[in-house]
Design an enzyme around this catalytic site. Structure first.
Site, PDB file in Angstrom:
ATOM      1  N   LYS A  74       0.840  -1.763   0.122  1.00  0.00           N
ATOM      2  CA  LYS A  74      -0.027   0.017   0.075  1.00  0.00           C
ATOM      3  C   LYS A  74       0.826   1.323   0.012  1.00  0.00           C
ATOM      4  O   LYS A  74       1.994   1.337   0.889  1.00  0.00           O
ATOM      5  CB  LYS A  74      -0.977  -0.048   1.171  1.00  0.00           C
ATOM      6  CG  LYS A  74      -2.042   0.986   0.816  1.00  0.00           C
ATOM      7  CD  LYS A  74      -2.627   0.652   2.738  1.00  0.00           C
ATOM      8  CE  LYS A  74      -3.845   1.640   2.663  1.00  0.00           C
ATOM      9  NZ  LYS A  74      -4.600   1.114   3.791  1.00  0.00           N
ATOM     10  N   SER A 132     -10.041   1.281   2.833  1.00  0.00           N
ATOM     11  CA  SER A 132      -8.431   2.242   1.489  1.00  0.00           C
ATOM     12  C   SER A 132      -7.470   1.874   1.075  1.00  0.00           C
ATOM     13  O   SER A 132      -6.812   2.323   0.075  1.00  0.00           O
ATOM     14  CB  SER A 132      -7.743   3.500   2.813  1.00  0.00           C
ATOM     15  OG  SER A 132      -7.529   2.712   3.951  1.00  0.00           O
ATOM     16  N   SER A 159      -9.847  -0.845   6.902  1.00  0.00           N
ATOM     17  CA  SER A 159      -9.250  -0.462   5.157  1.00  0.00           C
ATOM     18  C   SER A 159      -8.156  -1.600   5.235  1.00  0.00           C
ATOM     19  O   SER A 159      -8.230  -1.276   4.279  1.00  0.00           O
ATOM     20  CB  SER A 159      -8.017   0.534   5.614  1.00  0.00           C
ATOM     21  OG  SER A 159      -8.769   1.522   5.929  1.00  0.00           O
TER      22      SER A 159
END
Lengths: 485, 94
Positions: free
Chosen positions: A78, A153, A177
């Site tokens: 990420k 996210s 997330s």
């Protein structure tokens, strides 16, 4: 089976027996990345050259016989996790040009294990969101249905895994997330106990809630990655000196007699009927394997979102105070004072959702409101922890949806912020309490969009989650389904 | 209690952002909706409840006071929008 359809565990085994080389595997995943990226936009910064270099080194290491299970396996991170020399943007204009001068502990561990770095995955800006639509670099699409969000996210991470443009991913979870996008994309995602995975080099959103963790195509994959990620780090003041077990040993653990709590507050009239029926089938599956289902109550459920958003916004407004146009990142032009530099840099550098949350955080911490909001939320957090501690006296895990519905259509994050925030109700508890939780692929809705089963455990209960996950997965087939893309 | 336009202006000063009048009005409406919802926490009696800000209460680990190597000046300045090889450059303050 195409190489990009392999699980991480399958690929790892084939690499170590010499059936395939890391170079061959990595080239295949890069091809897959090149084919799917124009449609999906999972990566902010793909790193194919670095990946090929990593793959060559991995092949030598495998030949020498000192490989780890992750050696030679193509993984994505990420883009909130710092990677030395590789741009790390946290999906914001504020850091669009930031190249970290140091590695996060997570990346250092993956490098030491010989993993192959494919690139940096898309996310909601500053990890603030559950759709990946707030990214400065555009939204990511759900590989199962291109008109749907992948969740957020860590949407880029989950979508990339589902599509096969990586075989493992590391995301982060502040309010759901990892788990919610894993659920929306039909993959496994685990948020570890707070303090197990170092936050050194993870760009901070809310420091008492953030925790990075693995996403994978199977429970085995997640266990292998967890073995690499978990460990004490003196550079992270909240890191725990905990002797982690070998998480892969949980995969054969007997689940007969394990007690699964069903909170009455979670299965209300408001829950999407397809999610409810999918979850009930999943829990019946676990019961048929010998687990016991126990009704429980979590009385403060209705206060979770208020508590979470006060604390998360307050911590975010503090963490994001460092973005000032002076030391790194975006810096506004045409300024004639320091004050102007701060104002214009932050106004132009942050997107609207970030500004909203930083604003809310500043409000709840401001003079006259600090006790009414921030201290009050801290006290309710204590009561929420009590709810869960009491529940875990009667049960070993708690079952819940990973989200109130399957993935919504793209565009769902526009509209009233409160409506959007309320969708996090099933996931924020684990961040407030520090508990671990896993999302397992458990079915699909009538549109073919995945639905996940969430299991939460007491702190340090990752082994129980993996054991139940392994049992569930062995008796269903949802984790091997692949989208048609 | 609703967040007024004046409250929203104060918030932008605290957050160090500058919004247009329309954006400030919109922020006031959105944050009002959220803040009003959050009033529900007052339904809970927390008189004798200590707040939790860290789940493990270990946020005060100490280490030995010895000098460790840190980043070089070059690395520290590598991302600087403006620098003179040894410092960050900012607009004149005094």
């Amino acid at each position: 089976m195409k190489l990009y359809e392999l699980s991480l565990s399958q690929a790892s085994a084939m690499l170590r027996t010499g059936q395939i080389s890391s170079l061959e595997l990595t080239k295949s995943i890069i091809e897959r990345q090149e084919k799917t990226e124009p449609v999906l936009n999972c990566y902010i910064t793909p790193t194919p050259e670095l990946a090929l270099e990593d793959a060559r080194k991995a092949d030598e290491r495998i030949k020498k016989g000192n490989a780890t299970p992750l050696t030679g396996v193509p993984i994505g991170l990420k883009d909130s996790i710092c990677t030395e020399g590789v741009r790390t943007t946290v999906a914001s204009r504020m850091l669009h040009n930031f190249v970290p001068p140091y590695d996060s502990t997570i990346n250092a561990r993956l490098k030491a294990a010989g993993a192959v770095m494919l690139g940096k995955h898309n996310l909601d800006e500053f990890a603030m969101g559950s759709t990946t639509e707030t990214s400065f670099f555009g939204p990511t699409k759900n590989p199962w249905d291109l008109s749907a969000i992948p969740g957020g996210s860590s949407g880029g991470s989950a979508a990339s895994l589902a599509a096969g443009s990586c075989l493992g991913a590391v995301g982060s979870d502040t309010g759901g997330s990892i788990r919610q996008p894993a659920s929306h994309c039909g993959v496994v995602g685990l948020k570890p106990t707070y303090g197990l995975v170092s936050r050194n080099g993870v760009i901070g959103f809310a420091s008492s809630l953030d925790q990075a963790g693995p996403l994978g195509r199977s429970v085995e994959d997640v266990a292998l990655m967890l073995n690499c990620l978990v460990g004490y780090d003196e550079k992270d003041q909240t890191s725990l000196p905990y002797e982690a077990p070998d998480y892969t040993s949980s995969l054969q653990q007997d689940i007969k007699g394990l007690r699964i709590g069903l909170p009455e507050e979670y299965f209300t009239a408001g829950l999407n009927p397809e999610v409810e029926s999918t979850l009930k089938r999943a829990i019946n599956e676990l019961a048929s394997l010998g687990a016991l289902v126990v009704p429980i109550s979590l009385p403060r459920t209705e206060y979770l979102i208020s508590t979470y958003y006060i604390i998360a916004s307050a911590e975010a407004s503090s963490n994001l105070g460092r973005y000032d146009g002076v030391k790194f990142g975006f810096s506004a032009d045409n300024i004639d004072s320091l004050e102007q530099l701060y104002l214009k840099t932050r106004t132009q550098g942050f997107g609207p959702e970030v500004i909203r949350r930083v604003g809310l955080g500043a409000y709840v911490l401001s003079s006259g409101y600090y006790d009414a909001y921030y201290t009050k939320a801290g006290k309710v957090r204590t009561l929420i922890i009590e709810d869960f501690d009491k529940a875990f006296e009667q049960v070993d895990v708690i079952a819940a949806p990973s989200a109130p519905h399957a993935a919504l259509d793209l565009g769902c994050s526009s509209g009233d912020p409160l409506t959007v925030y309320l969708r996090d109700v099933y996931t924020v508890s684990c961040n407030l309490t520090g508990m671990p939780a896993i999302s397992l692929p458990a079915g699909f809705n009538s549109q073919g969009r995945p639905i996940g089963l969430q299991l939460m455990a007491p702190r340090f209960g990752e082994s129980i989650l993996l054991a139940l996950g392994a049992g569930f997965q062995a008796n269903t087939g949802f984790h091997v389904a692949r989208p048609n893309i | 209690m609703p967040i007024t336009v004046d409250d929203a202006i104060h918030i932008t000063k605290l957050a160090k952002v500058e919004l247009t009048p329309e954006q400030i009005k919109a922020l006031a409406v959105q944050l009002s909706s959220v803040a009003n919802y959050m009033q529900q926490l007052n339904q809970l009696d927390t008189e004798n409840v200590p707040p939790t800000f860290h789940v493990h209460n270990n946020a005060a680990w100490l280490r030995k006071d010895k000098v460790n190597l840190s980043l070089s000046i070059e690395k520290v300045l590598a991302n600087a929008p403006a620098h003179n090889e040894e410092s960050f450059i900012v607009p004149q303050i005094i």
